[in-house]
Write an enzyme that holds these catalytic residues in place. Structure first.
Site, PDB file in Angstrom:
ATOM      1  N   GLY A  16       6.166   3.183   9.164  1.00 18.31           N
ATOM      2  CA  GLY A  16       4.696   2.913   8.701  1.00 18.31           C
ATOM      3  C   GLY A  16       3.674   3.961   9.391  1.00 18.31           C
ATOM      4  CG  ASP A  38       9.923   0.155   7.938  1.00 17.20           C
ATOM      5  OD1 ASP A  38       8.988   0.369   8.574  1.00 17.20           O
ATOM      6  OD2 ASP A  38       9.945  -0.213   6.721  1.00 17.20           O
ATOM      7  CB  SER A 131      -6.024  -7.410  12.715  1.00 18.13           C
ATOM      8  OG  SER A 131      -7.217  -7.216  12.065  1.00 18.13           O
ATOM      9  CE1 TYR A 157      -2.364  -8.098   7.858  1.00 13.64           C
ATOM     10  CE2 TYR A 157      -4.892  -8.021   8.259  1.00 13.64           C
ATOM     11  CZ  TYR A 157      -3.549  -7.521   8.676  1.00 13.64           C
ATOM     12  OH  TYR A 157      -3.156  -6.713   9.417  1.00 13.64           O
ATOM     13  CE  LYS A 161      -1.112  -8.367  11.541  1.00 16.87           C
ATOM     14  NZ  LYS A 161       0.093  -7.808  11.709  1.00 16.87           N
ATOM     15  CG  PHE A 186     -11.799  -2.938  16.414  1.00 18.90           C
ATOM     16  CD1 PHE A 186     -10.847  -3.647  17.452  1.00 18.90           C
ATOM     17  CD2 PHE A 186     -12.991  -3.665  16.350  1.00 18.90           C
ATOM     18  CE1 PHE A 186     -11.114  -4.851  18.089  1.00 18.90           C
ATOM     19  CE2 PHE A 186     -13.316  -4.926  16.750  1.00 18.90           C
ATOM     20  CZ  PHE A 186     -12.369  -5.253  17.815  1.00 18.90           C
TER      21      PHE A 186
HETATM   22  P1  NAD Z   1       2.384   0.057   7.226  1.00 16.46           P
HETATM   23  O1  NAD Z   1       2.406  -0.621   6.083  1.00 16.46           O
HETATM   24  O2  NAD Z   1       2.113   1.452   7.065  1.00 16.46           O
HETATM   25  O3  NAD Z   1       3.477  -0.101   8.173  1.00 16.46           O
HETATM   26  C1  NAD Z   1       4.261  -1.690   8.279  1.00 16.46           C
HETATM   27  C2  NAD Z   1       5.514  -1.193   8.102  1.00 16.46           C
HETATM   28  O4  NAD Z   1       6.419  -2.097   8.032  1.00 16.46           O
HETATM   29  C3  NAD Z   1       6.129  -0.202   6.800  1.00 16.46           C
HETATM   30  O5  NAD Z   1       6.969   0.766   6.984  1.00 16.46           O
HETATM   31  C4  NAD Z   1       6.797  -1.098   6.083  1.00 16.46           C
HETATM   32  O6  NAD Z   1       7.833  -0.846   5.265  1.00 16.46           O
HETATM   33  C5  NAD Z   1       7.533  -2.576   6.995  1.00 16.46           C
HETATM   34  N1  NAD Z   1       7.863  -3.786   6.740  1.00 16.46           N
HETATM   35  C6  NAD Z   1       6.905  -4.382   5.789  1.00 16.46           C
HETATM   36  N2  NAD Z   1       7.762  -5.722   5.685  1.00 16.46           N
HETATM   37  C7  NAD Z   1       8.903  -5.454   6.329  1.00 16.46           C
HETATM   38  C8  NAD Z   1       9.793  -6.426   6.475  1.00 16.46           C
HETATM   39  N3  NAD Z   1      10.047  -7.678   5.969  1.00 16.46           N
HETATM   40  N4  NAD Z   1      10.926  -5.994   7.429  1.00 16.46           N
HETATM   41  C9  NAD Z   1      10.861  -5.036   8.047  1.00 16.46           C
HETATM   42  N5  NAD Z   1      10.051  -3.761   7.602  1.00 16.46           N
HETATM   43  C10 NAD Z   1       8.929  -4.344   7.034  1.00 16.46           C
HETATM   44  O7  NAD Z   1       0.932  -0.603   8.081  1.00 16.46           O
HETATM   45  P2  NAD Z   1       0.444  -0.025   9.182  1.00 16.46           P
HETATM   46  O8  NAD Z   1      -1.116   0.435   9.037  1.00 16.46           O
HETATM   47  O9  NAD Z   1       1.332   1.018  10.013  1.00 16.46           O
HETATM   48  O10 NAD Z   1       0.380  -1.362  10.087  1.00 16.46           O
HETATM   49  C11 NAD Z   1       1.221  -1.868  11.247  1.00 16.46           C
HETATM   50  C12 NAD Z   1       0.938  -3.110  11.589  1.00 16.46           C
HETATM   51  O11 NAD Z   1      -0.501  -2.889  12.272  1.00 16.46           O
HETATM   52  C13 NAD Z   1       0.860  -4.266  10.691  1.00 16.46           C
HETATM   53  O12 NAD Z   1       1.641  -5.360  11.359  1.00 16.46           O
HETATM   54  C14 NAD Z   1      -0.604  -4.528  10.297  1.00 16.46           C
HETATM   55  O13 NAD Z   1      -0.804  -5.441   9.870  1.00 16.46           O
HETATM   56  C15 NAD Z   1      -1.031  -4.094  11.768  1.00 16.46           C
HETATM   57  N6  NAD Z   1      -2.531  -3.800  11.559  1.00 16.46           N
HETATM   58  C16 NAD Z   1      -2.972  -2.745  10.820  1.00 16.46           C
HETATM   59  C17 NAD Z   1      -4.218  -2.270  10.541  1.00 16.46           C
HETATM   60  C18 NAD Z   1      -4.595  -1.058   9.692  1.00 16.46           C
HETATM   61  O14 NAD Z   1      -5.729  -1.132   9.362  1.00 16.46           O
HETATM   62  N7  NAD Z   1      -3.628  -0.213   9.195  1.00 16.46           N
HETATM   63  C19 NAD Z   1      -5.228  -2.910  11.332  1.00 16.46           C
HETATM   64  C20 NAD Z   1      -4.763  -3.778  12.027  1.00 16.46           C
HETATM   65  C21 NAD Z   1      -3.412  -4.234  12.198  1.00 16.46           C
HETATM   66  C1  WQD Z   2     -14.236  -0.701   6.064  1.00 21.98           C
HETATM   67  C2  WQD Z   2     -15.449  -0.773   5.317  1.00 21.98           C
HETATM   68  C3  WQD Z   2     -15.990  -1.970   3.312  1.00 21.98           C
HETATM   69  C4  WQD Z   2     -13.115   0.095   0.837  1.00 21.98           C
HETATM   70  C5  WQD Z   2      -9.593  -4.557   7.052  1.00 21.98           C
HETATM   71  C6  WQD Z   2      -8.914  -6.018   7.574  1.00 21.98           C
HETATM   72  C7  WQD Z   2      -8.677  -5.636   9.160  1.00 21.98           C
HETATM   73  C8  WQD Z   2      -7.838  -4.393   9.478  1.00 21.98           C
HETATM   74  C9  WQD Z   2      -8.575  -3.140   8.818  1.00 21.98           C
HETATM   75  C10 WQD Z   2      -5.615  -4.657   9.155  1.00 21.98           C
HETATM   76  C11 WQD Z   2     -16.108  -2.071   4.768  1.00 21.98           C
HETATM   77  C12 WQD Z   2     -15.855  -0.463   3.015  1.00 21.98           C
HETATM   78  C13 WQD Z   2     -13.874  -0.326   1.856  1.00 21.98           C
HETATM   79  C14 WQD Z   2     -13.804   0.530  -0.418  1.00 21.98           C
HETATM   80  C15 WQD Z   2     -15.719   0.363   0.688  1.00 21.98           C
HETATM   81  N1  WQD Z   2      -6.646  -4.446   8.768  1.00 21.98           N
HETATM   82  N2  WQD Z   2     -15.024  -0.186   1.817  1.00 21.98           N
HETATM   83  N3  WQD Z   2     -15.127   0.889  -0.248  1.00 21.98           N
HETATM   84  O1  WQD Z   2     -12.346  -4.632   5.825  1.00 21.98           O
HETATM   85  O2  WQD Z   2     -13.217  -3.439   8.024  1.00 21.98           O
HETATM   86  O3  WQD Z   2     -10.921  -4.233   7.629  1.00 21.98           O
HETATM   87  O4  WQD Z   2      -8.721  -3.268   7.505  1.00 21.98           O
HETATM   88  O5  WQD Z   2      -5.233  -5.727  10.105  1.00 21.98           O
HETATM   89  O6  WQD Z   2      -7.942  -6.812   9.537  1.00 21.98           O
HETATM   90  O7  WQD Z   2      -9.865  -6.773   7.374  1.00 21.98           O
HETATM   91  O8  WQD Z   2     -11.574  -2.427   6.466  1.00 21.98           O
HETATM   92  O9  WQD Z   2     -11.253  -0.292   5.410  1.00 21.98           O
HETATM   93  O10 WQD Z   2     -11.180  -2.401   4.066  1.00 21.98           O
HETATM   94  O11 WQD Z   2     -13.378  -1.448   4.868  1.00 21.98           O
HETATM   95  O12 WQD Z   2     -17.224   0.536   0.595  1.00 21.98           O
HETATM   96  O13 WQD Z   2     -13.310   1.013  -1.664  1.00 21.98           O
HETATM   97  O14 WQD Z   2     -15.564   0.440   4.192  1.00 21.98           O
HETATM   98  O15 WQD Z   2     -16.976  -2.697   2.730  1.00 21.98           O
HETATM   99  O16 WQD Z   2     -17.502  -2.210   5.157  1.00 21.98           O
HETATM  100  P1  WQD Z   2     -12.129  -3.814   6.823  1.00 21.98           P
HETATM  101  P2  WQD Z   2     -11.948  -1.557   5.126  1.00 21.98           P
END
Ligand code: NAD
Ligand code: WQD
Length: 342
Positions: A16, A38, A131, A157, A161, A186
């Protein structure tokens, strides 16, 4: 300082977005024994070749699901892992409202399966992708790791977490030797400067940058800006946008922190990974447009349900205890995004 680069590390969800960047930074830091597990539900196996192209080493890939206890057992039988970085899970906030059971099953159930496989195998070091969402909507900026969590979370979601964090705390207290790092990300943006790996979600994204990319590619007609009437300098939402390469390096720093602990010490360590400052949605768009040299079709609409005006991280704890801080900025992130877009 000398680190145990001979460690064998499992990355669940490693193909991912964040996992693949972390694999690259692990290799760059000398960690060469990496296995990626994965189910490819939100990524592609082709990422493995891209990791190899960037880093010179292709980690072993195992296609499998964290809901499959037998597969996990087999994985831990085949490999003697020293540590696990647990990225696998579902992350679309909107989808989690429609399919809460799928989110609880995959994120919470999958993590329980993983922890049980680790316990049986005697592997007790884990770094978990949490997160900023666990702070809920009532925390004050900058968010401190000590702030209460779990109150006012507005979607399943975020609840998953929070629940996983609580499970990890219970596990760390259950027997000696569990060493847990919870990393509260973040808003990750950008991608590797090579342009070879980046965020490429299947389906309709929720987050700002994947949507900007879809609009840039012409796959979505316009970017909807969710509100320009927040109490922020330009009225749009403010977030702590962290370059994914900095985020990935934060995982290496966390691993090095764990490898410095005595084997039978128990630990539960929690760190925010952010820049420590907020940038607005309008600023992100303007920075993107500056690098792209063209405007994005966009329109301001009402606020998105559950959104808040301003979120950014307190980052002193990670700086002090991990010796880590961000080095890249929004310009780097937007420049790199354009390289990935091609
Ligand atoms: P992503 O979707 O790109 O990566 C997650 C990976 O997990 C993917 O490759 C998917 O195929 C794999 N996956 C999903 N379900 C699975 C399962 N049941 N078994 C095995 N593999 C599985 O997401 P990411 O952005 O790389 O996020 C990674 C982690 O970080 C996640 O736990 C996400 O919740 C957390 N996170 C992401 C963000 C963000 O904004 N990207 C922010 C905070 C936390
Ligand atoms: C960022 C800003 C929106 C889309 C979420 C999860 C958090 C983490 C990150 C996983 C906000 C604005 C967005 C659009 C917009 N993920 N926006 N138009 O909501 O801060 O956080 O993703 O863990 O847990 O809650 O991220 O990228 O969705 O939004 O104006 O089409 O962009 O309103 O101000 P967010 P986001």
């Amino acid at each position: 300082m000398w680190y145990n680069v001979g460690m064998k590390i499992l990355l669940t969800g490693g193909t991912g977005y964040i996992g693949s960047h972390t694999a690259v930074e692990l290799v760059a830091a000398g960690y060469k024994e990496i296995v990626i597990f994965d189910n490819l539900s939100n990524s592609k196996e082709l990422v493995m070749a891209k990791i190899a192209e960037i880093s010179g080493i292709e980690p072993e890939f195992v296609e499998g699901d964290i809901l499959d206890k037998v597969a996990l057992k087999g994985l831990f039988k085949k490999h003697k892992f020293d540590a696990v970085m647990h990225f696998a899970g579902l992350k679309a906030v909107g989808e989690s409202v429609e399919k809460p059971l799928q989110y609880y099953e995959t994120n919470v159930g999958g993590t329980v399966n993983l922890l049980e496989a680790m316990r049986v195998a005697g592997c007790k070091k884990i770094i978990f992708s949490s997160s900023a969402t666990v702070y809920g909507e009532h925390a004050e900026v900058p968010y401190s790791e000590d702030a209460p969590t779990g109150q006012g979370i507005t979607n399943p979601y975020g609840e998953t977490k929070h629940v996983i964090e609580e499970i990890l705390k219970d596990v760390a207290e259950s027997e000696s030797g569990w060493q847990v790092v919870i990393l509260r990300y973040f808003n990750p943006v950008g991608n590797h400067p090579s342009g070879l790996i980046g965020e490429d979600p299947n389906g309709i994204p929720n987050n700002l940058m994947p949507i900007v990319m879809k609009v840039a590619r012409g796959e979505m007609a316009e970017l909807l800006i969710f509100g320009d009437d927040y109490d922020t300098p330009d009225g749009s939402g403010v977030r702590d946008f962290i370059h994914v390469v900095d985020l990935a390096k934060g995982h290496v720093a966390a691993l090095e922190k764990l490898s410095g602990l005595a084997a039978d010490d128990s630990a539960i360590l929690i760190y925010n990974l952010g820049t420590g400052g907020g940038r607005s949605v309008f600023e992100v768009i303007a920075t993107y447009e500056k690098h792209a040299g063209k405007k994005l079709p966009r329109r301001v609409v009402d606020r998105r349900l559950g959104d808040i005006g301003e979120v950014y991280a307190g980052v002193e704890k990670a700086a002090r205890e991990l010796g880590w801080k961000t080095e890249l900025d929004l310009d780097d992130a937007m420049r790199d995004t354009l390289k990935f877009l091609g």
